[in-house]
Design a protein around this motif. Sequence first.
Motif, PDB file in Angstrom:
ATOM      1  N   ALA A 167      -4.047   8.971 -11.346  1.00 27.67           N
ATOM      2  CA  ALA A 167      -5.140   8.402 -10.555  1.00 27.67           C
ATOM      3  C   ALA A 167      -6.219   7.863 -11.496  1.00 27.67           C
TER       4      ALA A 167
ATOM      5  N   GLN B 171       0.823  -1.204   0.000  1.00 26.23           N
ATOM      6  CA  GLN B 171       0.000   0.000   0.000  1.00 26.23           C
ATOM      7  C   GLN B 171       0.860   1.258   0.000  1.00 26.23           C
TER       8      GLN B 171
ATOM      9  N   ALA C 215      -1.151  -0.661 -13.547  1.00 24.71           N
ATOM     10  CA  ALA C 215       0.031  -0.588 -12.671  1.00 24.71           C
ATOM     11  C   ALA C 215       0.926   0.586 -13.046  1.00 24.71           C
TER      12      ALA C 215
ATOM     13  N   ARG D  74      -0.336   3.906 -11.640  1.00 27.46           N
ATOM     14  CA  ARG D  74       0.083   4.117 -10.253  1.00 27.46           C
ATOM     15  C   ARG D  74       1.552   4.517 -10.179  1.00 27.46           C
TER      16      ARG D  74
ATOM     17  N   ARG E 217      -3.719  13.022 -14.126  1.00 30.84           N
ATOM     18  CA  ARG E 217      -2.498  13.472 -13.446  1.00 30.84           C
ATOM     19  C   ARG E 217      -2.526  14.991 -13.362  1.00 30.84           C
TER      20      ARG E 217
ATOM     21  N   LYS F  32       2.126   2.200  -3.446  1.00 26.34           N
ATOM     22  CA  LYS F  32       1.136   2.928  -4.240  1.00 26.34           C
ATOM     23  C   LYS F  32       1.081   4.394  -3.810  1.00 26.34           C
TER      24      LYS F  32
ATOM     25  N   LYS G 141       3.998   6.789  -4.894  1.00 26.37           N
ATOM     26  CA  LYS G 141       3.986   7.333  -6.251  1.00 26.37           C
ATOM     27  C   LYS G 141       3.362   8.722  -6.244  1.00 26.37           C
ATOM     28  N   LYS G 142       2.230   8.869  -5.570  1.00 21.85           N
ATOM     29  CA  LYS G 142       1.587  10.181  -5.483  1.00 21.85           C
ATOM     30  C   LYS G 142       2.416  11.138  -4.631  1.00 21.85           C
TER      31      LYS G 142
END
Length: 777
Positions: free
Chosen positions: A555, A321, A547, A550, A572, A324, A327-328
């Motif tokens: 998103a 988790q 994938a 992410r 994005r 993921k 990345k953001k």
Amino acid sequence: MRLAARLADALTDPAVAAGVAHADLAEVSDDELGSLLPAAYRVTGEAARPSSSVRYLVQIAGRERQPRYTPDACRRMFEALAEQSERRDWTDAALAVSSLARCTGPWPDVAAPARAMTEFLLDKDRVAQPYALLAMAGLAGDRAVRAVVERLGRDAGPIALEQIAVITGLAPAERALLADTDRVASFNAPPPLEEAWREIAGTPAYADFARRALRAAADRADAIQSGAVPYRADKAFTDREVVALGHAARVALLRDEPWLPELLGRLLPGISVAPTAARTLPSQALLYELVRAGQDFPTPELVTAVRTVRVTARHAGVPKQLDKMLKKLDSALAERTDVALRLPTLGFDGEGVLRREAGGRYAAVVTVAGTAGLTWEKDGRPLRGVPAPVRRDHGGLVKEMRDLVKRVDVQLLTLARALEGGFTVDAVHPYGWWRTELAGHPLARSVVRRLIWEIEVLPGEWRPVLPEAGEDLPDAPDDARVRLWHPLRSDPGRVRAWRDLLTERHLRQPFKQAFREIYLLTPAEEETRVHSNRFAAHLVHYRRMFALFRARGWASRLLGPWDGGDGDDAVRTLAAGRWQARFFHARADGAGDEELASTDQVRFARRVAGGWREAPLAEVPPLVFSEAMRDVDLFVGVTSIAADPEWTDRGPERAYWERASFAELNESAQTRRDALRRIVPRLRIADRCSFDGRFLVVRGELRTYRIHLGSANILMEPDGSCLCVVPERRTAGGKVFLPFEDDRLSLILSKAFLLAADADITDRGILAQIERGVRAP
């Protein structure tokens, strides 16, 4: 008649609704939208059914844009929502309070409807909007405030109780802004105001609470780890405390408080690992909430702390988790240029070396050159591994040094991601600061010096420099501007020169810069004006593409055989939140066990008054357009079934495979060809290779082969039959320097080495395909 007036008529007169049921509300101003929304929320009942479609149009616009309310519109909104509690057993405190936060004049007297809504929500025990409920109660009077405080205080926990006390002491406008920041509280409220968090962070009382709350949380985590507080998995903090601490973290991160890094260094490890050997953690909820806070207002110290926790967490699902979420977090940090490039020295000297003595004769040496490396010495002479006496007597030092290497590598990765993300904001830095804090920093220098920079030596005159190539930095004043060089701003000759230099000197950049693909607006895109079809109509392996979404910070909802799972747009946000790119895609019919998707348009929107407005492609800044399209090219190029050499006849998908497998080269494939033209002449198989348009042609002993530079698929001469070769990660023929990391580039080279020596191939599956053509009459 203006559209707003026609919509107002349609909301009160169902007979005229059909004429505007599908209207485009783009021409409706934010002030007009604020006037329409109260009427929209009054539409209810069977008789008003024809007006429902217009109501939905207005409500959707209210959720996506930033309506502005006159005092009269605020009053009408409160009254409309109070009526909803009587008519439909429903109301929305957050939506009501949001109208006050956007009020263009003095607030009206809304005590009566506020009291009615507060009593309704308490009676129904609907308290999922605590900040809005506190703001609403403040409008309704002291009795309502006491009732709300009493209800919210049940099982809240001491940190949440203190937050409630602080909020009740804020001014009404401050309470409304705090409610506006609670994005998950309402499906109907508009996006948070851009100034909301800044205003809250600038409120001394709430800033002081943020420090006390986070320190209390860290103290509690320490007590759990020491055993002073009994350990219960995921029970370290109440739900209300998690939300309160998320708000406190956002305030502290936005203010970039100097005390925060040390505190996060205690809190994050303390809540992510059980004090026992259990594979649980004190508070998974708070860990994720703090990372989400960082996605809003990231700092490099937070990113480093999260990456460290990702390694130490024992719960099986937490690292996945966090991957993921990181990345953001990376994407967000890259766009917060005021703090993104901050890096501690950690005791390293000016050359990026740190030495620690161990027992007099031994020493640990950590050297940073691209990445961090740990070596050991005895009496100044290097050793192959950890000496036995050090391992026996200085185990703590060994662990400390290994952890330091991991920490440095994490920080260098964070810095590289931040620098690359700065392309879309066209980040510039003062030359004096850049020279000492980046190019001269003991750790950052290993990343910064391998990148090409531009220094503004005279107004409008930018001089490029690659420090790692041994070039002297130009003389320029400390306040001169410095920015990363981007090929979009350079002429083709200069781009070729940089690529030649990197290849000749075997310099691998931290990310693709000199060999970076650029995407310019095409005549077709000028015609379509607001959307691009450049990457439409492809069939892709959907899960692989999801994938990649992410991984690149886009998103998107997961598609599948459920309601709303037929299609979506990956989104994005770029340029420090000013621009947004949207890549549309949809489920395609599966082929066997495959999950396929079809690709569609790319569109852009700019942020206007806190909402998103679609923008013509010609108005998108060139760097924003190029970087977004580069991502989409990656999504399609990597996941297209055309790049799958084992794809066989599977109905209509085969026609796409045959068309796309050997199609004209896109920008990424053209960059790959450019790199190969520099690499191939240096290979031992150079005399067997040549280039022909979109193909690398390889002459073997048995046949001649044409490797497509986009898909890496192979055609055999003279009959043009396909040759299926299962991809290999290893490049045959020894280690070959590649100027950038690219799996398809490595695959093409691997196939070239294999086919140049086709007489030595022993794989019967490959030989059978080759010999079938050789033996044919």
